[in-house]
Design a protein around this motif. Structure first.
Motif, PDB file in Angstrom:
ATOM      1  N   UNK A 450       0.836  -1.204   0.000  1.00  0.00           N
ATOM      2  CA  UNK A 450       0.000   0.000   0.000  1.00  0.00           C
ATOM      3  C   UNK A 450       0.872   1.256   0.000  1.00  0.00           C
ATOM      4  N   UNK A 451       1.926   1.246   0.833  1.00  0.00           N
ATOM      5  CA  UNK A 451       2.819   2.400   0.897  1.00  0.00           C
ATOM      6  C   UNK A 451       3.506   2.631  -0.441  1.00  0.00           C
ATOM      7  N   UNK A 452       3.930   1.566  -1.078  1.00  0.00           N
ATOM      8  CA  UNK A 452       4.608   1.689  -2.371  1.00  0.00           C
ATOM      9  C   UNK A 452       3.680   2.272  -3.424  1.00  0.00           C
ATOM     10  N   UNK A 453       2.408   1.853  -3.413  1.00  0.00           N
ATOM     11  CA  UNK A 453       1.442   2.375  -4.378  1.00  0.00           C
ATOM     12  C   UNK A 453       1.194   3.859  -4.167  1.00  0.00           C
ATOM     13  N   UNK A 454       1.034   4.270  -2.895  1.00  0.00           N
ATOM     14  CA  UNK A 454       0.761   5.677  -2.611  1.00  0.00           C
ATOM     15  C   UNK A 454       1.974   6.557  -2.923  1.00  0.00           C
ATOM     16  N   UNK A 455       3.164   6.069  -2.613  1.00  0.00           N
ATOM     17  CA  UNK A 455       4.363   6.847  -2.906  1.00  0.00           C
ATOM     18  C   UNK A 455       4.595   6.927  -4.412  1.00  0.00           C
ATOM     19  N   UNK A 456       4.246   5.889  -5.155  1.00  0.00           N
ATOM     20  CA  UNK A 456       4.366   5.931  -6.614  1.00  0.00           C
ATOM     21  C   UNK A 456       3.496   7.047  -7.186  1.00  0.00           C
ATOM     22  N   UNK A 457       2.322   7.246  -6.597  1.00  0.00           N
ATOM     23  CA  UNK A 457       1.460   8.351  -7.024  1.00  0.00           C
ATOM     24  C   UNK A 457       2.124   9.690  -6.724  1.00  0.00           C
ATOM     25  N   UNK A 458       2.733   9.804  -5.535  1.00  0.00           N
ATOM     26  CA  UNK A 458       3.449  11.032  -5.192  1.00  0.00           C
ATOM     27  C   UNK A 458       4.619  11.269  -6.143  1.00  0.00           C
ATOM     28  N   UNK A 459       5.296  10.203  -6.505  1.00  0.00           N
ATOM     29  CA  UNK A 459       6.445  10.311  -7.410  1.00  0.00           C
ATOM     30  C   UNK A 459       6.036  10.928  -8.740  1.00  0.00           C
ATOM     31  N   UNK A 460       4.868  10.530  -9.235  1.00  0.00           N
ATOM     32  CA  UNK A 460       4.389  11.075 -10.509  1.00  0.00           C
ATOM     33  C   UNK A 460       3.920  12.520 -10.358  1.00  0.00           C
ATOM     34  N   UNK A 461       3.147  12.771  -9.309  1.00  0.00           N
ATOM     35  CA  UNK A 461       2.505  14.081  -9.176  1.00  0.00           C
ATOM     36  C   UNK A 461       3.437  15.155  -8.624  1.00  0.00           C
ATOM     37  N   UNK A 462       4.388  14.761  -7.767  1.00  0.00           N
ATOM     38  CA  UNK A 462       5.290  15.729  -7.141  1.00  0.00           C
ATOM     39  C   UNK A 462       6.702  15.695  -7.740  1.00  0.00           C
ATOM     40  N   UNK A 463       6.872  14.853  -8.760  1.00  0.00           N
ATOM     41  CA  UNK A 463       8.174  14.741  -9.432  1.00  0.00           C
ATOM     42  C   UNK A 463       9.299  14.340  -8.477  1.00  0.00           C
ATOM     43  N   UNK A 464       9.003  13.374  -7.597  1.00  0.00           N
ATOM     44  CA  UNK A 464      10.059  12.851  -6.730  1.00  0.00           C
ATOM     45  C   UNK A 464      11.097  12.118  -7.581  1.00  0.00           C
ATOM     46  N   UNK A 465      12.352  12.260  -7.215  1.00  0.00           N
ATOM     47  CA  UNK A 465      13.361  11.444  -7.887  1.00  0.00           C
ATOM     48  C   UNK A 465      13.346  10.031  -7.306  1.00  0.00           C
ATOM     49  N   UNK A 466      14.050   9.135  -7.939  1.00  0.00           N
ATOM     50  CA  UNK A 466      14.019   7.724  -7.534  1.00  0.00           C
ATOM     51  C   UNK A 466      14.522   7.525  -6.116  1.00  0.00           C
ATOM     52  N   UNK A 467      15.545   8.273  -5.734  1.00  0.00           N
ATOM     53  CA  UNK A 467      16.110   8.114  -4.394  1.00  0.00           C
ATOM     54  C   UNK A 467      15.106   8.528  -3.318  1.00  0.00           C
ATOM     55  N   UNK A 468      14.434   9.677  -3.537  1.00  0.00           N
ATOM     56  CA  UNK A 468      13.459  10.149  -2.550  1.00  0.00           C
ATOM     57  C   UNK A 468      12.257   9.206  -2.490  1.00  0.00           C
ATOM     58  N   UNK A 469      11.801   8.739  -3.652  1.00  0.00           N
ATOM     59  CA  UNK A 469      10.665   7.815  -3.677  1.00  0.00           C
ATOM     60  C   UNK A 469      11.009   6.517  -2.945  1.00  0.00           C
ATOM     61  N   UNK A 470      12.225   6.040  -3.128  1.00  0.00           N
ATOM     62  CA  UNK A 470      12.661   4.813  -2.446  1.00  0.00           C
ATOM     63  C   UNK A 470      12.699   5.022  -0.940  1.00  0.00           C
ATOM     64  N   UNK A 471      13.247   6.173  -0.504  1.00  0.00           N
ATOM     65  CA  UNK A 471      13.328   6.451   0.930  1.00  0.00           C
ATOM     66  C   UNK A 471      11.932   6.552   1.543  1.00  0.00           C
ATOM     67  N   UNK A 472      11.050   7.320   0.893  1.00  0.00           N
ATOM     68  CA  UNK A 472       9.698   7.510   1.426  1.00  0.00           C
ATOM     69  C   UNK A 472       8.937   6.190   1.490  1.00  0.00           C
ATOM     70  N   UNK A 473       9.014   5.401   0.430  1.00  0.00           N
ATOM     71  CA  UNK A 473       8.315   4.114   0.407  1.00  0.00           C
ATOM     72  C   UNK A 473       8.837   3.183   1.491  1.00  0.00           C
ATOM     73  N   UNK A 474      10.162   3.155   1.686  1.00  0.00           N
ATOM     74  CA  UNK A 474      10.755   2.269   2.686  1.00  0.00           C
ATOM     75  C   UNK A 474      10.375   2.700   4.098  1.00  0.00           C
ATOM     76  N   UNK A 475      10.470   4.006   4.381  1.00  0.00           N
ATOM     77  CA  UNK A 475      10.184   4.494   5.727  1.00  0.00           C
ATOM     78  C   UNK A 475       8.708   4.329   6.076  1.00  0.00           C
ATOM     79  N   UNK A 476       7.823   4.718   5.156  1.00  0.00           N
ATOM     80  CA  UNK A 476       6.378   4.611   5.417  1.00  0.00           C
ATOM     81  C   UNK A 476       5.979   3.147   5.566  1.00  0.00           C
ATOM     82  N   UNK A 477       6.507   2.277   4.685  1.00  0.00           N
ATOM     83  CA  UNK A 477       6.170   0.857   4.766  1.00  0.00           C
ATOM     84  C   UNK A 477       6.639   0.206   6.039  1.00  0.00           C
TER      85      UNK A 477
END
Length: 729
Positions: A450-477
């Motif tokens: 669930x965390x990975x899916x929600x962060x993937x949406x943020x990655x698209x909409x907020x233009x997160x780079x891969x490193x930030x998306x990975x960190x956010x998904x890992x921490x939230x999950x």
């Protein structure tokens, strides 16, 4: 496209039985040639060209093109309803789907030159496959491919055509020859069904629209779950033979999924309902399967045991109308008033349900799915009775071999609750405890997904780079203990400015409280601190919003919050809603204001004393405040005339006092009147009452009220605020 029209016509034949009696029962079969049940990619391009052509006046756009787009919500609803109705009849409507095996050459259709095959290459493959096999076929329905393109599916050279003779003729003959007998048997089975009685039953029970509730929940909760792959679930759902048991060893079976909030109970219920729907659509030799489900909710028509049972009864009748005879006691009989109706009580509804389950033609299996049963008020008499009946049901049927009763399956999800635990404390009930270490890995895996899916949406909409998306998904999950915490955390990240640096986003994430209650408390306090000048008005708006049972429109919330007297107040209300984002949202489709999800509303209501200064007793006072504001708005909107006293009212009052003194002086004389005079007095008294009633009927204010009501219905400026009193009390 014509096949979709046929599917829609079949749904109308069922829903408009008043205009088309017996037509639905007389439908023996439906044969589809390349019908895009799953949509057609080429429809998207066609819709675009039609839109452009419409703008220049060269063509007119058609809504059918929009309907044919893949993943169109209206198309999905149509197919789901059509397949439900196909299995509603006994015998079922016979279906057969043909699909194309050759691509469509659009360049040839348009008369373009071949250009060594370049014209064909310019057409995308998804367009050339005008209607793919997956789109042209239905789950569990007989299908047959034809070596033709879409346009040639129904164009045969004659009775000697090879494909006609080999693939089409025999199935058509079989369906046509069996149609008369199928319809005859079906009409015989429904001959004694009283449509007016069914309508009266539905009107009396007035059950909640569970399909709309299911559809709304599916937008928030993913209808998939690891639970449906567990052995306990498989053994519960499928026939006993698959698990090595005797077919008659169990008349009933119960699966209890227990766990705290946000652990996937609702997703499991949605996934189970979807899977059972697919099983229902498949042809089985054992007989039809009936499904009834209910999603308990603390608001609206989903909060009591009566609501639950009414829904189960009406769903069974909707799937098999012959069962309506067991509920006829609820129907109002002509000329006998409401006294002839059975009361809609838990006792009567449960007995009706039990009678239905003993019907010899009900089918092979009946499955009940009850989600979040803990929401029903534990101390309510109706809930206590329901738990008692449920316990008796499981006690008497789990190990019963009664062949007269249909096999039933119960799936119940809930939090830890004493009353539910006592009701389901029966040997043989299958338990999936979501707090058990046995399921710890599956629960955590689902949260990480669930965390990975929600962060993937943020990655698209907020233009997160891969490193930030990975960190956010890992921490939230890793930190997540429930899905609500994930959703609220991601929504707060969504509200951060686009230009925020990666380090700022990481810092916000690291400081995010891991406990959901603390997270929400901090979010509200942060909003109040940032808007100290308007904090009292914001809290008053929240006090109004948290007590409404239905999401109000902007105008309605303005009335309830006392922010509707002028344009400045209305502008302030919009500004306050913006300040409370993301915890408050404006739903553009319905133009209503609501909390981002039910968890936020429940938390604010439970912590209203700390956050809003509203104790339990003050909640009752606040209801009174909302009611008076609504009354005032109604009075102003209808422009009631001010009651004026007649000119001689004081003189009449004085005369009344004199008459009263005279009456007291002659009281003894009145006691000496004979019986005949008393009867005359009674006659006079009755005539006085009659005259007063006539005066009331001719009350001019009543006519003014009716006139204002008629005008308000036609006046778009008055809106729905006049009815706020009902939703707030």
């Amino acid at each position: 496209m014509g096949g979709l029209v046929i599917a829609k016509a079949i749904t109308i034949a069922d829903s408009r039985r008043d205009k088309f009696p017996v037509m639905f029962e007389a439908i023996a079969a439906a044969i589809f040639f390349g019908t895009p049940f799953g949509g057609a990619p080429v429809a998207s391009a066609a819709a675009m060209y039609a839109y452009c052509a419409e703008k220049i006046g060269a063509a007119s756009s058609s809504k059918l093109l929009d309907l044919m787009r893949p993943e169109d919500e209206g198309l999905r609803e149509l197919v789901h309803e059509f397949m439900r109705l196909v299995g509603k009849l006994n015998p079922k409507i016979d279906l057969l789907c043909f699909y194309e095996e050759q691509p469509t050459d659009f360049s040839k259709m348009a008369g373009l030159p071949n250009l060594f095959g370049l014209s064909k290459l310019a057409i995308p493959k998804s367009y050339a496959e005008f209607v793919s096999r997956d789109s042209a076929t239905l789950q569990g329905v007989e299908e047959q491919g034809l070596a033709r393109n879409h346009r040639g599916l129904v164009k045969f050279d004659g009775p000697k055509d090879d494909q006609w003779n080999q693939f089409v003729k025999d199935p058509l003959k079989r369906i046509i020859h069996g149609a008369q007998l199928a319809v005859k048997n079906r009409l015989n089975s429904v001959r004694d069904i009283d449509r007016s009685m069914i309508n009266s039953i539905n009107e009396a029970l007035d059950s909640a629209p569970v399909y709309k509730k299911r559809k709304a929940l599916a937008q928030t909760f993913a209808p998939s779950s690891w639970i449906t792959n567990e052995a306990e679930y498989k053994e519960w759902l499928y026939d006993p033979e698959t698990s090595g048991e005797s077919p008659t060893s169990r008349v009933a079976d119960c699966l209890w999924i227990r766990g705290p909030e946000g652990r996937g109970k609702t997703s499991a219920s949605l996934a189970a309902v979807d899977e059972i729907d697919m099983i229902k659509e498949m042809d089985t030799d054992q007989g039809s399967i009936l499904l009834a489900y209910f999603f308990c909710d603390s608001t609206g028509d989903y909060s009591t045991a009566e609501d639950l049972l009414k829904s189960l009864v009406t769903q069974l009748i909707d799937q098999q109308e012959t069962l309506a005879s067991y509920a006829k006691a609820f129907a109002k009989k002509k000329g006998e008033g409401n006294k002839s109706q059975a009361q809609v009580t838990v006792e009567n509804l449960w007995q009706t349900l039990q009678d239905m389950l003993t019907d010899e033609f009900i089918g092979s299996k009946v499955i009940f799915v009850l989600n979040n049963l803990h929401v029903l008020p534990e101390d309510s008499d109706s809930t206590i009775k329901l738990m008692k009946y449920l316990n008796a049901e499981l006690q008497s049927t789990l190990n019963s071999t009664d062949t007269k009763r249909v096999h039933t399956r119960w799936m119940i999800t809930s939090r830890e609750a004493h009353n539910i635990g006592e009701a389901l404390k029966v040997e043989g009930v299958r338990l999936v405890d979501l707090e058990d270490d046995k399921y710890g890995d599956q629960v955590q895996m689902a949260l990480r997904k669930r965390a990975k899916e929600r962060v993937a949406t943020l990655e698209r909409e907020k233009n997160y780079n891969k490193a930030l998306a990975y960190f956010a998904s890992s921490l939230i999950g890793k930190r997540a203990q429930n899905t609500q915490w994930i959703d609220i955390t991601c929504v707060q990240l969504q509200e951060l400015p686009q230009a925020e640096s990666d380090l700022k986003v990481r810092r916000v994430l690291e400081k995010m409280p891991q406990d959901l209650t603390t997270l929400l408390n901090n979010a509200w306090l942060q909003i109040f601190k940032a808007n100290e000048a308007d904090v009292e008005k914001i809290k008053e708006m929240l006090r109004a919003l948290v007590l409404t049972y239905e999401d109000p429109t902007e105008a309605e919330l303005g009335v309830l919050a006392g922010l509707c007297s002028n344009e400045d107040d209305k502008a302030d209300l919009r500004r306050f809603v913006e300040k409370c984002k993301p915890l408050l949202v404006m739903k553009r489709a319905s133009n209503t204001i609501s909390f981002m999800n039910v968890v936020v509303k429940t938390h604010l209501l439970e912590n209203s004393k700390q956050l809003l200064g509203m104790s339990d007793e003050e909640k009752k006072w606040q209801h009174g405040v909302l009611a008076l504001r609504s009354f005032s708005h109604v009075k102003e909107s209808f422009d009631f005339p001010i009651e004026e006293k007649p000119a001689g009212s004081e003189g009449k009052a004085q005369e009344g006092d004199d008459d009263q003194e005279g009456a007291s002086e002659n009281e003894e004389d009145a006691d000496d009147d004979d019986d005949e005079e008393e009867e005359d007095d009674e006659d006079v008294s009755e005539s006085d009452w009659d005259s007063e009633e006539e005066d009331e009927e001719e009350d001019p204010e009543a006519e003014i009220l009716r006139d204002k009501a008629r005008k308000s219905i036609l006046n778009p400026n008055i809106g729905g605020s006049e009815y706020l009193l009902i939703s707030s009390l």
